[in-house]
Motif scaffolding. Structure first.
Motif, PDB file in Angstrom:
ATOM      1  N   GLU A 275     -11.043   2.669   1.865  1.00  0.00           N
ATOM      2  CA  GLU A 275     -10.993   3.802   2.754  1.00  0.00           C
ATOM      3  C   GLU A 275      -9.769   4.130   3.541  1.00  0.00           C
ATOM      4  OE1 GLU A 275     -12.991   2.844   6.308  1.00  0.00           O
ATOM      5  OE2 GLU A 275     -13.371   4.934   7.065  1.00  0.00           O
ATOM      6  N   ALA A 276      -8.735   2.962   3.601  1.00  0.00           N
ATOM      7  CA  ALA A 276      -7.588   3.350   4.004  1.00  0.00           C
ATOM      8  C   ALA A 276      -6.713   4.317   3.048  1.00  0.00           C
ATOM      9  CB  ALA A 276      -6.496   2.093   4.163  1.00  0.00           C
ATOM     10  N   ALA A 277      -6.937   3.971   1.739  1.00  0.00           N
ATOM     11  CA  ALA A 277      -6.188   4.945   0.695  1.00  0.00           C
ATOM     12  C   ALA A 277      -6.791   6.146   0.863  1.00  0.00           C
ATOM     13  CB  ALA A 277      -6.543   4.316  -0.744  1.00  0.00           C
ATOM     14  N   GLN A 278      -8.070   6.703   1.220  1.00  0.00           N
ATOM     15  CA  GLN A 278      -8.685   7.842   1.295  1.00  0.00           C
ATOM     16  C   GLN A 278      -7.847   8.603   2.371  1.00  0.00           C
ATOM     17  OE1 GLN A 278     -12.805   8.022   1.487  1.00  0.00           O
ATOM     18  NE2 GLN A 278     -13.113   6.152  -0.029  1.00  0.00           N
ATOM     19  N   LEU A 279      -7.397   8.074   3.587  1.00  0.00           N
ATOM     20  CA  LEU A 279      -6.728   8.916   4.499  1.00  0.00           C
ATOM     21  C   LEU A 279      -5.637   9.726   4.026  1.00  0.00           C
ATOM     22  CD1 LEU A 279      -6.601   5.740   7.127  1.00  0.00           C
ATOM     23  CD2 LEU A 279      -8.420   7.677   6.696  1.00  0.00           C
ATOM     24  N   SER A 280      -5.040   9.443   3.034  1.00  0.00           N
ATOM     25  CA  SER A 280      -3.736  10.212   2.449  1.00  0.00           C
ATOM     26  C   SER A 280      -4.128  11.785   2.448  1.00  0.00           C
ATOM     27  CB  SER A 280      -3.150   9.876   1.484  1.00  0.00           C
ATOM     28  OG  SER A 280      -4.000   9.641   0.386  1.00  0.00           O
ATOM     29  N   ALA A 281      -5.267  11.856   1.554  1.00  0.00           N
ATOM     30  CA  ALA A 281      -5.760  13.426   1.190  1.00  0.00           C
ATOM     31  C   ALA A 281      -6.263  14.158   2.535  1.00  0.00           C
ATOM     32  CB  ALA A 281      -6.830  13.397   0.428  1.00  0.00           C
ATOM     33  N   HIS A 282      -6.863  13.439   3.332  1.00  0.00           N
ATOM     34  CA  HIS A 282      -7.085  13.967   4.719  1.00  0.00           C
ATOM     35  C   HIS A 282      -5.895  14.232   5.796  1.00  0.00           C
ATOM     36  CE1 HIS A 282     -11.255  13.191   4.043  1.00  0.00           C
ATOM     37  NE2 HIS A 282     -11.076  11.808   3.799  1.00  0.00           N
ATOM     38  N   ILE A 283      -4.944  13.337   5.637  1.00  0.00           N
ATOM     39  CA  ILE A 283      -3.730  13.708   6.316  1.00  0.00           C
ATOM     40  C   ILE A 283      -2.824  14.887   5.844  1.00  0.00           C
ATOM     41  CG2 ILE A 283      -1.239  12.811   6.962  1.00  0.00           C
ATOM     42  CD1 ILE A 283      -2.499   9.990   6.800  1.00  0.00           C
ATOM     43  N   LEU A 284      -2.858  14.968   4.441  1.00  0.00           N
ATOM     44  CA  LEU A 284      -2.306  16.210   3.819  1.00  0.00           C
ATOM     45  C   LEU A 284      -3.044  17.493   3.724  1.00  0.00           C
ATOM     46  CD1 LEU A 284      -0.281  14.302   0.837  1.00  0.00           C
ATOM     47  CD2 LEU A 284       0.908  15.595   2.800  1.00  0.00           C
ATOM     48  N   SER A 285      -4.082  17.352   3.921  1.00  0.00           N
ATOM     49  CA  SER A 285      -5.151  18.434   3.955  1.00  0.00           C
ATOM     50  C   SER A 285      -4.481  19.847   3.001  1.00  0.00           C
ATOM     51  CB  SER A 285      -5.138  19.029   5.428  1.00  0.00           C
ATOM     52  OG  SER A 285      -5.855  19.922   5.581  1.00  0.00           O
ATOM     53  N   PRO A 286      -4.872  19.742   1.712  1.00  0.00           N
ATOM     54  CA  PRO A 286      -4.227  21.013   0.853  1.00  0.00           C
ATOM     55  C   PRO A 286      -4.562  22.351   1.424  1.00  0.00           C
ATOM     56  CG  PRO A 286      -5.222  19.154  -0.164  1.00  0.00           C
ATOM     57  CD  PRO A 286      -5.651  18.763   1.074  1.00  0.00           C
ATOM     58  N   LYS A 287      -3.763  23.155   1.297  1.00  0.00           N
ATOM     59  CA  LYS A 287      -4.131  24.760   1.671  1.00  0.00           C
ATOM     60  C   LYS A 287      -4.013  25.594   0.473  1.00  0.00           C
ATOM     61  CE  LYS A 287      -4.544  23.917   6.359  1.00  0.00           C
ATOM     62  NZ  LYS A 287      -4.227  22.589   6.244  1.00  0.00           N
ATOM     63  N   ASP A 288      -4.378  26.606   0.543  1.00  0.00           N
ATOM     64  CA  ASP A 288      -4.470  27.702  -0.635  1.00  0.00           C
ATOM     65  C   ASP A 288      -3.039  28.010  -0.705  1.00  0.00           C
ATOM     66  OD1 ASP A 288      -5.978  28.710  -2.616  1.00  0.00           O
ATOM     67  OD2 ASP A 288      -6.887  30.319  -1.177  1.00  0.00           O
ATOM     68  N   GLY A 289      -2.506  28.310  -2.317  1.00  0.00           N
ATOM     69  CA  GLY A 289      -1.237  28.673  -2.514  1.00  0.00           C
ATOM     70  C   GLY A 289      -0.059  27.385  -2.469  1.00  0.00           C
ATOM     71  N   GLU A 290      -0.473  26.391  -1.950  1.00  0.00           N
ATOM     72  CA  GLU A 290       0.619  25.144  -1.887  1.00  0.00           C
ATOM     73  C   GLU A 290       0.763  24.620  -3.205  1.00  0.00           C
ATOM     74  OE1 GLU A 290      -0.264  23.765   2.814  1.00  0.00           O
ATOM     75  OE2 GLU A 290      -1.398  22.789   1.035  1.00  0.00           O
ATOM     76  N   LYS A 291       2.043  24.266  -3.327  1.00  0.00           N
ATOM     77  CA  LYS A 291       2.492  23.328  -4.570  1.00  0.00           C
ATOM     78  C   LYS A 291       2.565  21.879  -3.731  1.00  0.00           C
ATOM     79  CE  LYS A 291       6.244  24.124  -7.443  1.00  0.00           C
ATOM     80  NZ  LYS A 291       5.743  23.931  -8.680  1.00  0.00           N
ATOM     81  N   ILE A 292       1.846  21.053  -4.417  1.00  0.00           N
ATOM     82  CA  ILE A 292       1.881  19.601  -4.150  1.00  0.00           C
ATOM     83  C   ILE A 292       2.206  18.564  -4.997  1.00  0.00           C
ATOM     84  CG2 ILE A 292       0.437  17.910  -3.188  1.00  0.00           C
ATOM     85  CD1 ILE A 292      -1.272  19.773  -1.550  1.00  0.00           C
TER      86      ILE A 292
END
Ligand SMILES: C[S@@+](CC[C@H](N)C(=O)[O-])C[C@H]1O[C@@H](n2cnc3c(N)ncnc32)[C@H](O)[C@@H]1O
Length: 459
Positions: free
Chosen positions: A246-263
């Protein structure tokens, strides 16, 4: 003894021998620092019949998990430690002591198998010694353990230097850290919300008699009451679900990808967080998010590939040293970066108990230098106004808040921002706030130990 131990022990008489031989190889290699428990098991799992694989795993994980105690007992029993060339015999002894102390194997069988293992190694000269040592342990176990309990490594079942570090940095959390680090970790899964909701998936599990509870902090997390093989999870092969703490899952929630972004996912293997970022993007219906994953180790790169294939996603995968920009960066800046650096993994000892054998205090300093260089270089690739999420599964402030403190003191265009800056509705009150970022401690029935800090590049 837990249910898993009992199940294993019930078929011990048929499976012990071959699993035990392979366990000797695995433990010997770990003692000789020739690879981690997970790499050694992956390499040698095929050496036993599949029905013996759980026994192999139990023996290897068990010896590593109980190593501080078993090592003290073994050294107490031996008049002279074995020479390095006889490390295999030391592994045999540790396995024998493990069986006698923690498994249901009948004592005479454990002793006989240990003695026989010396013969298999063609070291017959050690059979008498091994027999005598184990017989003495059988007779004097209680007294020996009572004497050794005074040693912190035995009392806490953790290397002394680690107990000292935990106590120095987190005296109020020491007991809980030790307790959680010594247990079997819970099995936590991440539901692919682009395919199915957590509630619906939980119902599917319940239909199969698999009980699970929602994670408190990640709304994609489910904790299984009892671990199952991944093949038993509905839709696993089709990417409906992944195994991830669960702790590892937090990263994607924090970064919250948006359209058009380069990650950029800068230290990506085995790709757990890469996959989660892509799932988040898909469930939000984002069509033009671009993800680049960089990983140093070619063999770990393959793991990212197979994980993404299972999930049905693709990303630009680059095998390179993230700190060597000339080797991989095309000069196009990223909007967001996930930097999940290599670390001491002191927050996940229960998943990697070989840390109790191989991790040394000097590793902290070495890793801090590597992390510092990766952070400094990767920062160059971030857009002005962009965000970098720094993450470790370490409990050492040197790798976490102190690393960030040093970075901010030397990088004028960097500032720390709240962890919910990119997803204002995402609750980030997990773990504890530290001077920079938040520190999570491992919980016995919950998430692993982790550290997160979100940085922004000033415009
Ligand atoms: C903590 S793990 C990353 C876990 C991954 N983010 C996930 O969630 O599955 C760190 C990874 O960084 C890789 N690594 C170490 N040094 C690196 C470097 N200089 N450049 C790129 N990757 C590196 C390691 O091989 C390891 O796979």
């Amino acid at each position: 003894m837990n249910q898993f131990d009992k199940n294993i022990s019930s078929h011990a008489s048929t499976s012990t021998q071959s699993a035990r031989q392979v366990a000797v190889t695995v433990i010997t290699n770990i003692l000789l620092q020739q690879g981690s428990l997970s790499t050694q098991l992956a390499r040698h799992q095929m050496d036993v019949a599949s029905e013996h694989a759980p026994m192999l795993k139990e023996l290897c994980f068990g010896v590593c998990r109980q190593y501080p105690r078993l090592n003290s007992i073994a050294l107490h029993l031996l008049a002279h430690p074995f020479e390095e060339k006889d490390t295999d015999l030391y592994a045999v002894l540790l396995l024998g002591l493990y069986q006698l102390t923690y498994m249901n194997t009948p004592d005479h069988a454990a002793v006989n198998e240990t003695v026989e293992a010396c013969r298999i190694l063609k070291k017959d000269w050690a059979t008498k010694l091994m027999n005598a040592v184990l017989r003495r342990y059988q007779r004097e176990a209680d007294d020996i353990v009572e004497i050794l309990e005074a040693q912190p490594s035995v009392e806490f079942n953790m290397p002394k230097w680690l107990v000292k570090r935990f106590n120095k940095h987190w005296p109020e959390h020491l007991e809980k850290i030790i307790e959680a680090s010594n247990t079997h970790p819970p099995m936590c899964i991440r539901v692919n919300e682009s395919l199915v909701s957590r509630e619906t998936y939980n119902e599917q599990l319940l239909d199969l008699g698999i009980n699970a509870e929602n994670g408190e902090f990640s709304d994609s997390a489910l904790y299984l009451r009892n671990a199952v093989r991944v093949g038993e999870l509905p839709g696993f092969d089709d990417g409906y679900v992944s195994v991830q703490d669960e702790a590892a899952q937090l990263s994607a929630h924090i970064l919250s990808p948006k359209d058009g972004e380069k990650i950029l996912d800068a230290c990506a293997a085995p790709g757990g967080k890469t996959g989660h970022l892509l799932e988040k993007a898909n469930s939000a219906g984002l069509s033009s998010m671009e993800l680049t994953a960089v990983e140093l180790e070619p063999w770990r790169m393959e793991k990212i590939e197979s994980n993404l294939t299972r999930l049905g996603y693709s990303a630009q995968l680059i095998c390179a040293d993230a700190s060597d920009l000339d080797a991989w960066w095309d000069g196009e800046h990223f909007d967001k970066i996930l930097l999940d650096v290599p670390c001491t993994a002191t927050g996940v000892i229960r998943r990697n108990p070989d840390i109790k054998i191989n991790r040394k205090p000097a590793d902290i300093d070495d890793l801090v230098i590597i992390q510092r260089e990766i952070l400094k270089q990767v920062w160059t690739t971030l857009n002005q106004g962009g965000f970098l999420l720094y993450a470790t599964c370490s409990l050492m402030p040197e790798e976490n808040e102190q690393q960030i403190q040093h970075f901010l003191a030397n990088q004028a265009d960097a500032s720390e921002v709240p962890l919910n800056s990119l997803a204002p509705s995402f609750a980030t009150e997990w773990g504890i706030p530290v001077s920079y970022g938040r520190q999570l401690f491992p919980h016995e029935d919950g998430h692993d130990g982790f550290y997160y800090c979100l940085l922004q590049k000033k415009t």
